[in-house]
Design a protein around this motif. Structure first.
Motif, mmCIF file in Angstrom:
data_model
loop_
_atom_site.group_PDB
_atom_site.id
_atom_site.type_symbol
_atom_site.label_atom_id
_atom_site.label_comp_id
_atom_site.label_asym_id
_atom_site.label_seq_id
_atom_site.Cartn_x
_atom_site.Cartn_y
_atom_site.Cartn_z
ATOM 1 N N ASN A 24 -62.157 20.414 -35.464
ATOM 2 C CA ASN A 24 -60.821 20.275 -34.848
ATOM 3 C C ASN A 24 -60.269 21.604 -34.350
ATOM 4 O O ASN A 24 -59.718 21.683 -33.256
ATOM 5 N N ASN A 25 -60.431 22.631 -35.175
ATOM 6 C CA ASN A 25 -59.756 23.902 -34.907
ATOM 7 C C ASN A 25 -60.673 25.059 -34.580
ATOM 8 O O ASN A 25 -60.212 26.197 -34.466
ATOM 9 N N SER A 44 -61.566 30.453 -33.818
ATOM 10 C CA SER A 44 -60.475 29.471 -33.714
ATOM 11 C C SER A 44 -60.332 29.009 -32.268
ATOM 12 O O SER A 44 -60.537 29.795 -31.334
ATOM 13 N N LYS A 45 -60.001 27.735 -32.082
ATOM 14 C CA LYS A 45 -59.726 27.251 -30.718
ATOM 15 C C LYS A 45 -58.397 27.832 -30.222
ATOM 16 O O LYS A 45 -58.248 28.131 -29.041
ATOM 17 N N ASP A 58 -50.803 28.100 -39.508
ATOM 18 C CA ASP A 58 -52.226 28.320 -39.227
ATOM 19 C C ASP A 58 -53.111 28.174 -40.470
ATOM 20 O O ASP A 58 -54.319 28.394 -40.399
ATOM 21 N N ARG A 59 -52.519 27.780 -41.590
ATOM 22 C CA ARG A 59 -53.290 27.686 -42.844
ATOM 23 C C ARG A 59 -54.496 26.769 -42.713
ATOM 24 O O ARG A 59 -55.570 27.060 -43.234
ATOM 25 N N ILE A 61 -56.214 26.088 -40.084
ATOM 26 C CA ILE A 61 -57.242 26.750 -39.272
ATOM 27 C C ILE A 61 -58.068 27.692 -40.147
ATOM 28 O O ILE A 61 -59.299 27.693 -40.109
ATOM 29 N N VAL A 62 -57.378 28.474 -40.949
ATOM 30 C CA VAL A 62 -58.071 29.450 -41.805
ATOM 31 C C VAL A 62 -58.982 28.734 -42.797
ATOM 32 O O VAL A 62 -60.150 29.119 -42.981
ATOM 33 N N ALA A 63 -58.470 27.671 -43.394
ATOM 34 C CA ALA A 63 -59.278 26.918 -44.360
ATOM 35 C C ALA A 63 -60.502 26.330 -43.669
ATOM 36 O O ALA A 63 -61.619 26.382 -44.206
ATOM 37 N N GLU A 64 -60.313 25.807 -42.480
ATOM 38 C CA GLU A 64 -61.426 25.197 -41.744
ATOM 39 C C GLU A 64 -62.483 26.250 -41.395
ATOM 40 O O GLU A 64 -63.685 25.972 -41.454
ATOM 41 N N ILE A 65 -62.044 27.443 -41.057
ATOM 42 C CA ILE A 65 -62.977 28.525 -40.719
ATOM 43 C C ILE A 65 -63.860 28.856 -41.925
ATOM 44 O O ILE A 65 -65.081 28.984 -41.811
#
Ligand code: 5GP
Ligand code: ZN
Length: 108
Positions: A24-25, A44-45, A58-59, A61-65
């Motif tokens: 997603n991100n 990140s996208k 943005d939490r 996004i960071v977790a997904e990374i």
């Protein structure tokens, strides 16, 4: 999206860069100048300049990374042997592309 940003161009499919993974991100692709047998960039996208510019929203996004890094290490068979994850932050930290990305290196 920043018109002058190389990673925004890649994220938007404006280059021939092949994505190894997309979520997603984020997208994942190989570093053009690898420092190790495996050198991936988890990007990140959303255009975020650096870790310094992260906001509360943005939490996810960071977790997904981070979770993508774990998955990519597994898929490249380097989970057990080990790997390094790092963010370069601003010029003094070695950042050259000012769009959030996590380096995953390993496979020595
Ligand atoms: P930084 O120093 O900003 O953390 O890392 C940027 C990384 O992006 C460098 O390791 C560099 O080799 C990589 N890079 C720069 N431009 C491109 C590109 O157009 N395509 C790919 N695949 N990697 C790039
Ligand atoms: Zn960007």
């Amino acid at each position: 999206m920043e018109l002058s940003c190389q990673f925004c161009r890649i994220v938007n499919g404006e280059t021939s860069t092949k994505f190894l993974h997309e979520d997603n991100n984020l997208v994942v692709f190989k570093d053009i100048h690898p420092q190790a047998p495996v050198h991936l960039l988890i990007v990140s996208k959303k255009h975020i300049r650096s870790i310094n510019d992260l906001e509360d929203d943005d939490r996810e996004i960071v977790a997904e990374i981070i979770m993508a890094a774990k998955l990519m290490a597994q898929r490249h068979g380097i989970s057990k042997s080990g790997y390094r994850l790092f963010f370069n932050v601003e010029r003094g930290g070695g950042q050259v592309i000012f769009h959030l990305h996590l380096h995953l290196i390993g496979g020595w």
